[in-house]
Design an enzyme around this catalytic site. Structure first.
Site, PDB file in Angstrom:
ATOM      1  N   CYS A 378      60.260  13.815   8.227  1.00 12.65           N
ATOM      2  CA  CYS A 378      60.582  12.948   9.358  1.00 12.65           C
ATOM      3  C   CYS A 378      62.042  13.096   9.794  1.00 12.65           C
ATOM      4  O   CYS A 378      62.365  14.043  10.492  1.00 12.65           O
ATOM      5  CB  CYS A 378      60.206  11.505   9.031  1.00 12.65           C
ATOM      6  SG  CYS A 378      59.917  10.565  10.535  1.00 12.65           S
ATOM      7  N   HIS A 503      54.743  12.119   7.584  1.00 13.46           N
ATOM      8  CA  HIS A 503      55.037  11.841   6.169  1.00 13.46           C
ATOM      9  C   HIS A 503      53.893  12.314   5.276  1.00 13.46           C
ATOM     10  O   HIS A 503      52.922  11.574   5.070  1.00 13.46           O
ATOM     11  CB  HIS A 503      55.219  10.334   5.958  1.00 13.46           C
ATOM     12  CG  HIS A 503      56.456   9.786   6.583  1.00 13.46           C
ATOM     13  ND1 HIS A 503      57.626   9.603   5.878  1.00 13.46           N
ATOM     14  CD2 HIS A 503      56.712   9.391   7.847  1.00 13.46           C
ATOM     15  CE1 HIS A 503      58.550   9.115   6.686  1.00 13.46           C
ATOM     16  NE2 HIS A 503      58.021   8.973   7.893  1.00 13.46           N
ATOM     17  N   GLU A 505      53.757  12.478   2.193  1.00 16.70           N
ATOM     18  CA  GLU A 505      53.676  11.730   0.924  1.00 16.70           C
ATOM     19  C   GLU A 505      52.676  10.573   0.977  1.00 16.70           C
ATOM     20  O   GLU A 505      52.223  10.107  -0.066  1.00 16.70           O
ATOM     21  CB  GLU A 505      55.068  11.219   0.508  1.00 16.70           C
ATOM     22  CG  GLU A 505      55.662  10.084   1.333  1.00 16.70           C
ATOM     23  CD  GLU A 505      56.413  10.539   2.582  1.00 16.70           C
ATOM     24  OE1 GLU A 505      56.141  11.650   3.080  1.00 16.70           O
ATOM     25  OE2 GLU A 505      57.270   9.776   3.062  1.00 16.70           O
TER      26      GLU A 505
HETATM   27  N1  GLN Z   1      64.883   7.814  12.574  1.00 17.05           N
HETATM   28  C1  GLN Z   1      63.941   8.817  12.934  1.00 17.05           C
HETATM   29  C2  GLN Z   1      63.011   8.363  14.055  1.00 17.05           C
HETATM   30  O1  GLN Z   1      62.914   7.202  14.305  1.00 17.05           O
HETATM   31  C3  GLN Z   1      63.120   9.240  11.722  1.00 17.05           C
HETATM   32  C4  GLN Z   1      62.252   8.156  11.186  1.00 17.05           C
HETATM   33  C5  GLN Z   1      61.773   8.437   9.787  1.00 17.05           C
HETATM   34  O2  GLN Z   1      62.342   9.235   9.076  1.00 17.05           O
HETATM   35  N2  GLN Z   1      60.746   7.740   9.353  1.00 17.05           N
HETATM   36  O3  GLN Z   1      62.380   9.174  14.701  1.00 17.05           O
END
Ligand code: GLN
Length: 530
Positions: A378, A503, A505
């Site tokens: 992410c 994600h 995970e």
């Molecule tokens: N801050 C980034 C976004 O909002 C990544 C979010 C995250 O890592 N869950 O896109």
């Protein structure tokens, strides 16, 4: 009609109540029953999405986009099922519903009160989730500790549920702590006695007590708990310290917990199928290839804020004869090469905001240049694009999350996110379809064209820069169905440089590791041990 197992906690929090709940679920599932699980969180937030993971632990994301308590992650991993946002009940959600009903005039002039209106709403919710799931047994874990003001309405709700459903259909499991005082070395039962007394004052008599202790409960301790807490001796279970959380079901089973529950619920006895799980636990414990993996994040001290990543390491390691030692690196204080000299792989997890971002970018650069296996998740994915933009394309670029007026906004806000002001539940959330390009590393790991992975973000790769990034060697091997949204990146001629906007995970399970974690651990093992 589903049966219910209600799990409460006494003495103090953090005793592994969620693991006991998950373990009981797994054991009953292994005997052929369909299980669902509900977590009750007695706080006023409507969901965990707005809560700080460094105080409360990770925000787990479900297939339907629900942002929930990390215990639901444990349930999904142990039970191998998909839960929905309704499987996490909070005080906020319950009150919100009741207040909305009151405003609609549904209560027909009555005085709206905690008993019966809030408790009715709690019971309605539990029953609806249980019935909709089609499960034979619904396990309900009540967060917090018996005696807290916050959990009172929920305990009253399940007391009524027991009365209405009947003794044969509800089991109360109470988890407590048995401390050992160093000087005398004796297992002390008094805190358990007090906590059961508290529970009984509310009108709930536990059927089963699971006591956490650093050593197995000895016979005298069990006898004492049995006598003072009014449960049969074979209903007192020891949940002592073990090497891996995945061992907890096995130690409870040895003491006969699932048989006891089936009997209490008048359910038919069926044999337990635990062979595969047993072998998995052996593999988790006996991994030989030790890997030092750097996690570059912020406030990395609280392991619970990255629990799904740590579990995903275990699932992948178990299949690759590996064992991961996490080297926590505080991104903000990260100074560069020195800290990463001795690590075998680098992971940059999800995150928000400026603090530590430059340190993360530096660590990505280090792994790219030194060909150290890298997995970005992410925010880690977004920063890998920023790093490539800066150091390969030579652009003065950034994410607009961190530098709103950057010259080259290589990561920018999702179009549908513009103008959204409320923070709760408004990100791009949950499972979305992704198309994997054939012939890529990602395809060799997923082995299929269409996958569904879970998201939680507001920013994405700016489409204006994709061509330039690709011309310069970066491969986007996973793309959302709309073809505009980049989901996975990878670099050829590097043993493993992979990052994902989603994600991975959140969909990693014992016996079924997440493909991107499997590839990551595999390349680290190969790199180090050949
Ligand atoms: N801050 C980034 C976004 O909002 C990544 C979010 C995250 O890592 N869950 O896109």
């Amino acid at each position: 009609m589903p049966k219910y197992i209600i799990v409460t906690g006494g003495v103090l929090s953090g005793l592994g109540k969620g693991i006991v709940t998950s373990s009981i679920g797994l054991l009953l599932k292994s005997r052929g029953y369909n299980i669902t699980a509900i977590k009750i969180d007695p706080y006023l937030n409507c969901d965990a999405g707005t809560m700080n993971p460094f105080q409360h632990g990770e925000v787990f994301v479900l297939e339907d986009g629900g942002e929930v308590d990390l215990d639901l992650g444990n349930y999904e991993r142990f039970l191998g099922i998909n839960l929905s946002r309704d499987n996490n009940i909070t005080t906020g959600k319950v009150y919100k519903n009741v207040i909305e009903k009151e405003r609609r005039g549904d209560y027909l002039g009555k005085t709206v009160q905690i008993v019966p209106h809030i408790t009715d709403e709690i019971k309605r919710w539990i029953r609806e989730v249980a019935e909709k799931s089609g499960a034979d047994i619904c396990i309900v874990e009540i967060g917090g500790t018996v005696g807290d003001i916050e959990s009172m309405p929920f305990l009253e709700g399940v007391r009524q549920l027991h009365l209405e459903e009947g003794d044969e259909n509800v089991v109360f499991v109470h988890t407590t702590l048995v401390p050992i005082l160093k000087v005398v070395g004796e297992q002390k039962t008094k805190p358990t006695q007090h906590s059961v007394k508290e529970l009984r004052a509310i009108g709930i008599s536990p059927d089963i007590i699971v006591a956490r202790c650093s050593t197995p409960l000895n016979k005298e301790t069990k006898a004492k708990i049995s006598l003072f807490c009014n449960v049969p001796m074979n209903a007192v279970f020891s949940s002592h310290d073990v090497e891996s959380i995945y061992e907890v079901p096995l130690i409870l089973e040895e003491q006969g917990i699932s048989k006891y529950i089936l009997k209490k619920l008048s359910l038919q006895y069926k044999d337990a199928q635990l062979e595969k799980w047993r072998k998995f636990v052996e593999r988790v414990k006996n991994g030989e290839n030790l890997l030092n993996i750097a996690m570059v994040g912020k406030y990395t001290a609280l392991g619970d804020s990255y629990i799904s990543i740590l579990e995903a390491f275990r699932h992948a390691s178990a299949e690759l004869n590996a064992k991961v030692n996490v080297v926590w690196i505080e991104a903000e204080e990260f100074e560069g090469e020195k800290e990463l000299k001795n690590v075998d792989a680098i992971l940059v997890p999800g995150g928000f905001g400026e603090r530590g971002a430059e340190g993360k970018i530096k660590s990505i650069e280090f792994s790219r240049k030194n060909k150290i296996p890298f997995l970005g998740i992410c925010f880690g994915f977004q920063l890998a694009v920023v790093e490539y933009g800066r150091n390969v394309l030579g652009l003065d670029c950034h994410s607009t999350e961190i530098k709103p007026n950057t010259k080259h906004p290589i990561i920018k806000i999702l179009p549908e996110q513009q103008g959204i002001e409320e923070l709760g539940g408004t990100m791009r959330l949950g499972a979305e379809p992704i198309i994997i390009k054939e012939g890529t590393l990602a395809f060799s790991l997923y082995k299929k064209r269409l996958i569904y992975e879970r998201h939680r973000h507001r920013y994405e790769v700016n489409p204006d820069y994709i061509e330039k990034l690709e011309e310069n060697g970066l491969i986007f091997s996973g793309i959302a169905e709309d073809k505009i949204r980049m989901e996975i990146l990878e670099l050829p001629e590097h043993p493993y440089f992979v990052a994902s906007q989603f994600h991975p995970e959140f969909k990693s399970y014992p016996l079924k590791p997440a493909p991107l974690f499997y590839g990551f651990i595999n390349s680290a093992v190969k790199n180090k041990y050949g």
